[in-house]
Design a protein around this motif. Structure first.
Motif, PDB file in Angstrom:
ATOM      1  N   ILE A  34       0.818  -1.212   0.000  1.00  0.00           N
ATOM      2  CA  ILE A  34       0.000   0.000   0.000  1.00  0.00           C
ATOM      3  C   ILE A  34       0.856   1.269   0.000  1.00  0.00           C
ATOM      4  O   ILE A  34       0.720   2.123  -0.886  1.00  0.00           O
ATOM      5  CB  ILE A  34      -0.958   0.016   1.210  1.00  0.00           C
ATOM      6  CG1 ILE A  34      -1.811  -1.264   1.230  1.00  0.00           C
ATOM      7  CG2 ILE A  34      -1.839   1.263   1.151  1.00  0.00           C
ATOM      8  CD1 ILE A  34      -2.652  -1.479  -0.006  1.00  0.00           C
ATOM      9  N   SER A  85      -7.193  -8.071   0.013  1.00  0.00           N
ATOM     10  CA  SER A  85      -8.421  -7.426   0.491  1.00  0.00           C
ATOM     11  C   SER A  85      -8.225  -5.918   0.645  1.00  0.00           C
ATOM     12  O   SER A  85      -9.156  -5.139   0.391  1.00  0.00           O
ATOM     13  CB  SER A  85      -8.861  -8.042   1.822  1.00  0.00           C
ATOM     14  OG  SER A  85      -7.977  -7.706   2.878  1.00  0.00           O
ATOM     15  N   HIS A  86      -7.025  -5.485   1.025  1.00  0.00           N
ATOM     16  CA  HIS A  86      -6.746  -4.058   1.139  1.00  0.00           C
ATOM     17  C   HIS A  86      -6.598  -3.411  -0.248  1.00  0.00           C
ATOM     18  O   HIS A  86      -6.962  -2.238  -0.420  1.00  0.00           O
ATOM     19  CB  HIS A  86      -5.486  -3.819   1.964  1.00  0.00           C
ATOM     20  CG  HIS A  86      -5.732  -3.824   3.444  1.00  0.00           C
ATOM     21  ND1 HIS A  86      -5.852  -2.686   4.190  1.00  0.00           N
ATOM     22  CD2 HIS A  86      -5.894  -4.862   4.311  1.00  0.00           C
ATOM     23  CE1 HIS A  86      -6.072  -3.000   5.454  1.00  0.00           C
ATOM     24  NE2 HIS A  86      -6.102  -4.321   5.560  1.00  0.00           N
ATOM     25  N   TYR A  88      -8.329  -4.136  -2.757  1.00  0.00           N
ATOM     26  CA  TYR A  88      -9.659  -4.078  -3.368  1.00  0.00           C
ATOM     27  C   TYR A  88     -10.200  -2.652  -3.441  1.00  0.00           C
ATOM     28  O   TYR A  88     -10.754  -2.243  -4.460  1.00  0.00           O
ATOM     29  CB  TYR A  88     -10.609  -4.976  -2.581  1.00  0.00           C
ATOM     30  CG  TYR A  88     -12.018  -5.025  -3.136  1.00  0.00           C
ATOM     31  CD1 TYR A  88     -12.335  -5.892  -4.182  1.00  0.00           C
ATOM     32  CD2 TYR A  88     -13.017  -4.205  -2.624  1.00  0.00           C
ATOM     33  CE1 TYR A  88     -13.618  -5.943  -4.700  1.00  0.00           C
ATOM     34  CE2 TYR A  88     -14.305  -4.253  -3.137  1.00  0.00           C
ATOM     35  CZ  TYR A  88     -14.601  -5.112  -4.171  1.00  0.00           C
ATOM     36  OH  TYR A  88     -15.878  -5.158  -4.687  1.00  0.00           O
ATOM     37  N   GLN A  89     -10.045  -1.906  -2.362  1.00  0.00           N
ATOM     38  CA  GLN A  89     -10.611  -0.552  -2.335  1.00  0.00           C
ATOM     39  C   GLN A  89      -9.883   0.416  -3.266  1.00  0.00           C
ATOM     40  O   GLN A  89     -10.387   1.501  -3.555  1.00  0.00           O
ATOM     41  CB  GLN A  89     -10.581  -0.009  -0.908  1.00  0.00           C
ATOM     42  CG  GLN A  89      -9.186   0.151  -0.331  1.00  0.00           C
ATOM     43  CD  GLN A  89      -9.215   0.610   1.111  1.00  0.00           C
ATOM     44  OE1 GLN A  89      -9.982   1.493   1.464  1.00  0.00           O
ATOM     45  NE2 GLN A  89      -8.397  -0.010   1.953  1.00  0.00           N
ATOM     46  N   HIS A  90      -8.705   0.032  -3.748  1.00  0.00           N
ATOM     47  CA  HIS A  90      -7.926   0.902  -4.624  1.00  0.00           C
ATOM     48  C   HIS A  90      -8.043   0.500  -6.100  1.00  0.00           C
ATOM     49  O   HIS A  90      -7.410   1.121  -6.954  1.00  0.00           O
ATOM     50  CB  HIS A  90      -6.456   0.869  -4.215  1.00  0.00           C
ATOM     51  CG  HIS A  90      -6.204   1.335  -2.805  1.00  0.00           C
ATOM     52  ND1 HIS A  90      -6.245   2.660  -2.440  1.00  0.00           N
ATOM     53  CD2 HIS A  90      -5.912   0.635  -1.677  1.00  0.00           C
ATOM     54  CE1 HIS A  90      -5.985   2.766  -1.146  1.00  0.00           C
ATOM     55  NE2 HIS A  90      -5.785   1.568  -0.660  1.00  0.00           N
ATOM     56  N   ARG A  93     -11.844   0.638 -11.972  1.00  0.00           N
ATOM     57  CA  ARG A  93     -12.950  -0.149 -12.518  1.00  0.00           C
ATOM     58  C   ARG A  93     -13.444   0.453 -13.825  1.00  0.00           C
ATOM     59  O   ARG A  93     -13.676   1.658 -13.903  1.00  0.00           O
ATOM     60  CB  ARG A  93     -14.097  -0.233 -11.512  1.00  0.00           C
ATOM     61  CG  ARG A  93     -13.779  -1.106 -10.290  1.00  0.00           C
ATOM     62  CD  ARG A  93     -14.835  -0.951  -9.213  1.00  0.00           C
ATOM     63  NE  ARG A  93     -14.663  -1.891  -8.128  1.00  0.00           N
ATOM     64  CZ  ARG A  93     -13.808  -1.719  -7.121  1.00  0.00           C
ATOM     65  NH1 ARG A  93     -13.036  -0.639  -7.075  1.00  0.00           N
ATOM     66  NH2 ARG A  93     -13.706  -2.633  -6.159  1.00  0.00           N
ATOM     67  N   ASP A 120     -11.252 -10.240  -8.737  1.00  0.00           N
ATOM     68  CA  ASP A 120     -10.984  -8.801  -8.704  1.00  0.00           C
ATOM     69  C   ASP A 120     -10.654  -8.261 -10.090  1.00  0.00           C
ATOM     70  O   ASP A 120     -11.067  -7.160 -10.460  1.00  0.00           O
ATOM     71  CB  ASP A 120      -9.840  -8.500  -7.730  1.00  0.00           C
ATOM     72  CG  ASP A 120     -10.259  -8.637  -6.276  1.00  0.00           C
ATOM     73  OD1 ASP A 120     -11.463  -8.842  -6.017  1.00  0.00           O
ATOM     74  OD2 ASP A 120      -9.383  -8.557  -5.391  1.00  0.00           O
ATOM     75  N   GLU A 123     -13.841  -7.852 -11.949  1.00  0.00           N
ATOM     76  CA  GLU A 123     -14.560  -6.658 -11.495  1.00  0.00           C
ATOM     77  C   GLU A 123     -13.921  -5.399 -12.074  1.00  0.00           C
ATOM     78  O   GLU A 123     -14.622  -4.476 -12.485  1.00  0.00           O
ATOM     79  CB  GLU A 123     -14.578  -6.594  -9.971  1.00  0.00           C
ATOM     80  CG  GLU A 123     -15.430  -5.453  -9.444  1.00  0.00           C
ATOM     81  CD  GLU A 123     -15.705  -5.536  -7.964  1.00  0.00           C
ATOM     82  OE1 GLU A 123     -15.831  -4.473  -7.322  1.00  0.00           O
ATOM     83  OE2 GLU A 123     -15.787  -6.668  -7.435  1.00  0.00           O
TER      84      GLU A 123
END
Length: 220
Positions: A34, A85-86, A88-90, A93, A120, A123
């Motif tokens: 991150i 999982s962290h 994912y929010q970044h 799309r 992912d 998506e």
């Protein structure tokens, strides 16, 4: 045997990430992915394909060669699950393409990091994705596939071939013989003939290839 990632595929964050995994250091792994990755401008797909995935392949190789224990392998994998999982929010799309993809590991398959990464990537490519995780019974997959346009299955070992075969047959019986199924995981590398035998698209462990094959099958 799992191969080492080729030199040109390596990323400068791969080694520090792998070292954090081997040390069992969750915080360091997140810092690499991150802080040194996302916040420094590294694209999330690159972090998936050039850091997390090759690190997991290396962890698998070390375990197969008895250079790390089962506990170390599980700890390293749990670190990647947390990191993914962290990430994912970044994720970037694309515009929704109106297609729904179901992604699951076949019954008995306990390793779901690769499948989660594949989900992912779908998506990010505009698919609506339902990710069921590890060790999903055949009946549950058939039930969830009722509202899906495509099914992605993950299997890593030769011992999972019967479960994969049973799942594909059951889903096709329920959805029709032309229902598109894409299979990923190391099982495809161990038994490449399965793809043709089951009439599925076999993509191995490359999430980018998974997206390409799904788009091709659904023409989207």
């Amino acid at each position: 045997m799992t191969k080492r990632p080729p030199p040109l595929f390596r990323h400068e964050l791969l080694q520090p990430y792998l070292e954090a995994q081997l040390a069992g250091d969750y915080r360091k792994a997140l810092e690499v992915a991150i802080d040194q990755g996302v916040h420094a401008g590294v694209a999330v797909p690159d972090l998936h394909l050039r850091v997390v995935q090759p690190a997991q392949h290396e962890i698998g190789r070390l375990w197969q060669e008895n250079r790390i224990s089962v506990a170390q392998e599980h700890l390293a994998t749990s670190i990647s699950q947390l990191v993914v999982s962290h990430l994912y929010q970044h994720m970037p799309r694309e515009r929704p393409n109106g297609k729904r993809a179901l992604v699951a590991c076949v019954e008995g398959e306990q390793h779901d990091v690769g499948a989660r990464m594949g989900a992912d990537f779908l998506e990010m490519a505009g698919f609506e994705v339902r990710f069921l995780g590890a060790n999903v019974p055949v009946d549950a997959i058939v039930l969830e596939a009722a509202s899906a346009d495509l099914l992605g299955l993950s299997a890593s070992m030769l011992s999972h071939a019967p479960a994969l075969t049973a799942t594909v047959k059951a889903v096709r019986q329920a959805k029709g013989g032309g229902f598109p199924v894409v299979v990923g995981g190391n099982l495809v590398n161990w038994a490449p003939e399965l793809g043709a035998a089951l009439k599925v698209a076999a993509v191995g462990t490359c999430a980018a290839e998974l997206v390409a094959r799904c788009r091709s099958r659904l023409r989207c």
